[in-house]
Enzyme design. Structure first.
Site, short mmCIF file in Angstrom:
data_model
loop_
_atom_site.label_atom_id
_atom_site.label_comp_id
_atom_site.label_asym_id
_atom_site.label_seq_id
_atom_site.Cartn_x
_atom_site.Cartn_y
_atom_site.Cartn_z
N THR A 1 42.49 30.46 91.70
CA THR A 1 43.83 29.91 91.89
C THR A 1 44.84 31.03 92.05
O THR A 1 44.94 31.91 91.20
CB THR A 1 44.23 29.01 90.70
N ASP B 1 40.33 35.80 90.62
CA ASP B 1 40.67 34.49 90.09
C ASP B 1 40.90 33.58 91.29
O ASP B 1 41.55 33.97 92.25
CB ASP B 1 41.94 34.58 89.23
N ASP C 1 46.92 35.97 88.49
CA ASP C 1 48.36 35.72 88.44
C ASP C 1 48.78 34.89 87.23
O ASP C 1 49.95 34.67 87.01
CB ASP C 1 48.84 35.03 89.72
#
Length: 825
Positions: free
Chosen positions: A338, A336, A581
């Protein structure tokens, strides 16, 4: 920390005996009545006295969260094994019928078991301390004040606040809801988030994907049904591990071979041969004991345990031990953007008004939007930092409706009453979602995206329901908000490492694909120019897998698509790791072979991941991969040593039974050989650095070398023994025959060790040389000769034994090279 309770289909996690299906919409039935606040009122929570009263009544969420098994379980698992039982019985027999040196194998087992217990206890302490650091602490209101408490301190009736990414830790009823959307897919298998209103039930194990609110705990501890499932999943578990299952398979076959062979040996030595009874018993036991690869399981456990301790020092919490092995087998890593490639924070570089909008007015809108969300995401936080409430002496407008950001919608929104009394409604989000295809503004945005910048569109919409599916229809573009993302300084080096290790890297993000590709390009990701907008991603799993293999960067990916992408890659035989996250990563993390969460990530992601990087450093991943490769590569090496011994022991026993001769060895001889050629070297080799890429088919890889090596060793040893039986006669002949056979077996076993120790380093050469020196000392020191009953007689037979061993070593070299060419390294 809890592991996954149910899989996405609603099926129960293996190991739990409770029924799997939960009716998430069912009315909750609290054990004791719980007062709920009137709708629309802020709940103040329990008082200190009420909390104490509930604690006294036992109405506490006392489900133990265990990251590892207890000391009692560790001792039981290491002591009470099938092979320890067999060896223990044989040891007791030997203590009665033979000198102490023939019982040395029993003391070795005691030492091995003690080492295993100590190492796993160390790993348990590391796991437990890291689990406390990484433990999520819900925010609970008490005496009107919100404070974080441990999950096990929650009591019945507590008011628990919820925000995006928070996991519902106990069953309850919603007291407050601000566009609260809860994902219950881990419980029900239903992928769509559920909008919750005051009075609606929430179940432990679900998590918040958008909005916020609070709920009142109505079931805690073991009364919370889903929490019971979570407890089952959170206990020390050994999920699928090819290494462990492979060793179990090997031990099963060893047992099948050992039982009939041992029976035949017992009959041969005790009935057929008319020898001294105690000597026959000793030689029978000497034939049975080496068939057992007793140190193999120990070394596997020790290697895993030391891996946990090593990674723990780097602030990496391994929630399931085989995850170390799993990540080493991974050939595709899905990242991911970000929080993984970029740091959480962002900075506004430019606000570009559109359609003649007044710049000051746009700033006021952004200031008001920042004030509308009590739980801003990273993008909105950058706006708040740039346009704080009260900035320029202007207050934010009055919020009449707010809609938090959702990764499924790709935008957030709010409606206001402005200072002059007029009403306005606004959306802030992805330009390519809010604007129609072909809008001229998109060309301007693409140019910014190509620079790696993130662009949000501020659009005015007609007043109405912001969360309506057609809320963006008729919107008027007002401004572009350009944000710059902060790249992680260690990300480029980590991506380079994966490229060197032939691990494909896929960047999967909810952001614009071009922007994500530009960021990946800055970090040197191979294939970063191959980007794909997930809205054009095929839905057919096979076509999706092809698209995944052909491209490296994917943008505008929905949470459900992330999950589908992982499944598509797995359908092509890939072993997939997923890092993330945010709540939009939870489904994919859960379904990936290995889920990796950042320590600062949402509680939901930490709960379903097998590995949590508590230091939030993506650069820790290479250490985890290296640790896994060390474990797998080294255990494969030492397993070959152990199983070579098992094979030659079984074959020697069969040859003895068929030939109706005395078994050539006493337990002391094979204890000495096993210590010098397997035990001590295996311990060092199992813990040595090893960067070999993990290979599948553990059992096949081990046995294709162990079987021919064992056959050659047994044939060479028995040949020497038969020659010695014809050469020696009279008193002491059996001891001389045994000594010659022992010399051959030691030299052949040493050559197997020398092959396995490759490629050579100074310490590996020193290790092999030290083992050879140890045996030489036994042969030349008189009291050691007597202790181990080893004395070479004459020169003819000892040199014959050496010659046979040299021929066997040459055959070993040819055989290993042929196996390597025929079946691969």
């Amino acid at each position: 920390m809890t592991q996954r309770a149910l899989d996405s289909s609603g099926e129960q996690t293996p190991g739990s005996s409770r029924p799997a299906m939960i009716d998430a919409g069912a009315e909750l039935d609290p054990v004791h009545p719980v007062d709920l606040p009137p709708s629309g009122h802020r709940a103040t929570g329990l008082t200190t006295a009420e909390v104490a009263e509930r604690v006294a009544r036992g109405e506490v969420n006392d489900v133990p969260v265990r990251s590892s098994r207890s000391l009692t379980e560790i001792v039981r698992a290491n002591v009470f094994t099938r092979f320890n039982l067999i060896i223990g019985v044989l040891w007791v027999i030997m203590l009665f019928v033979a000198p102490i040196q023939d019982s040395l194998f029993g003391f070795v087992i005691v030492a091995n078991t003690g080492i295993g217990i100590i190492q796993e206890w160390r790993a348990k302490r590391t796991l437990d301390s890291l689990a406390v650091i990484g433990e999520a602490k819900p925010t609970v209101r008490r005496d009107g004040v919100a404070a974080e408490v441990s999950t096990h301190e929650i009591v019945l009736g507590d008011v628990i606040e919820l925000g995006p990414g928070d996991k519902v830790v106990v069953d309850g009823t919603v007291a407050e809801a601000d566009s609260l959307e809860v994902d219950e897919s881990l419980l029900t298998g239903e992928a769509d988030p559920v909008l919750k209103r005051p009075g609606d039930p929430v179940m432990s194990g679900s998590f918040v994907v958008a909005g916020g609110g609070a709920f009142t705990a109505t079931k805690v501890g073991r009364e919370a049904y889903a929490a019971q499932l979570a407890e089952e999943a959170s206990r020390f578990t050994l999920v699928h591990s090819e290494l462990r299952s492979g060793i179990s398979t090997i031990l099963k076959y060893v047992t099948w071979m050992m039982v009939p062979t041992a029976i035949g040996l017992i009959i041969s030595q005790l009935v057929v041969k008319d020898n001294n009874f105690k000597d026959s018993v000793a030689r029978t036991v000497g034939g049975i004991v080496p068939m057992i690869p007793e140190g193999l399981v120990l070394l596997t456990s020790v290697a895993f345990a030391i891996g946990v301790v090593r990674l723990g020092r780097k602030q990496c919490l391994v929630q399931e031990l085989p995850a170390i092995e799993g990540l080493a087998r991974v050939d595709v890593v899905c990242l991911d953007k970000t929080g993984t490639l970029t740091e959480g924070g962002m900075d506004i570089t430019e606000v570009r008004p559109l359609n003649g909008s007044d710049e000051a007015y746009v700033h006021q809108v952004l200031r008001s939007l920042g004030s509308s969300d009590p739980r801003p995401n990273a993008s909105l936080q950058a706006i708040i930092d740039a346009y704080p409430a009260g900035g320029d002496g202007k207050a934010a407008w009055t919020v009449t409706e707010a809609m938090p950001f959702s990764s499924a919608r790709k935008y957030s929104g709010a409606a206001f009453t402005e200072t002059d009394g007029t009403s306005s409604a606004w959306l802030l989000g992805a330009p390519d979602v809010l604007l129609p295809e072909g809008d001229p503004t998109l060309g301007e945005i693409d140019h910014l995206n190509e620079q790696g910048l993130r662009v949000l569109l501020l659009a005015r919409v007609p007043s109405g329901e912001l969360d309506a599916p057609d809320a963006a229809e008729g919107d008027v573009p007002t401004a572009l908000v350009v944000l710059e993302q902060r790249l992680r300084p260690d990300a480029a080096e980590t991506l380079k490492y994966f490229a060197q290790q032939n691990v494909a890297t896929k960047v999967i993000s909810g952001d614009n694909a071009v922007s994500v590709g530009a960021v990946a390009g800055k970090l040197g990701l191979a294939g970063a120019e191959n980007t794909l907008d997930a809205r054009r991603m095929p839905t057919d799993p096979d076509e999706m897998a092809t698209a995944m293999e052909q491209n490296a960067v994917f943008g505008r990916v929905t949470p459900q698509q992330k999950q589908d992408m992982v499944a598509a890659l797995q359908s092509r035989g890939h072993t997939v790791a997923m890092t993330g996250d945010g709540v939009n990563d939870v489904l994919a993390l859960k379904d990936a072979d290995i889920g990796v969460s950042m320590g600062s990530g949402s509680e939901a992601t930490r709960a379903v991941a097998q590995i949590v990087l508590l230091n939030n450093s993506f650069a820790t991943l290479p250490s985890v991969v290296a640790e896994g490769r060390r474990v797998i590569g080294n255990i494969t090496r030492v397993a070959t040593l152990f199983l070579t011994k098992t094979v030659y022991s079984v074959l020697l026993a069969i040859l003895v039974v068929c030939s109706q001769v005395e078994y050539p060895f006493l337990p002391r001889h094979l204890t000495l050989l096993a210590t010098l050629t397997i035990g001590v070297p295996a311990f060092f080799l199992a813990l040595a650095p090893n960067k070999e890429r993990a290979q599948p088919h553990f059992v096949r890889r081990v046995m294709r070398y162990a079987i021919p090596s064992g056959v050659i060793a047994a044939a060479a040893t028995f040949t020497t023994y038969l020659i010695a039986r014809h050469h020696y006669s009279g008193p002491g002949a059996l001891e001389a025959e045994t000594s010659a056979a022992t010399l051959t077996l030691f030299l052949v076993a040493m050559w197997v060790l020398a092959i396995i120790a490759r490629p050579y380093t100074w310490w590996r050469i020193g290790l092999v040389a030290a083992m050879g020196l140890g045996f030489l000392i036994v042969l030349v020191v008189p009291w050691l000769q007597d202790f181990f009953a080893l004395k070479l007689v004459g020169t003819t037979l000892p040199w014959t034994a050496v010659g046979i061993a040299v021929a066997a070593a040459a055959l070993l070299e040819l055989c290993w090279r042929w196996v390597g060419r025929r079946f691969g390294a």
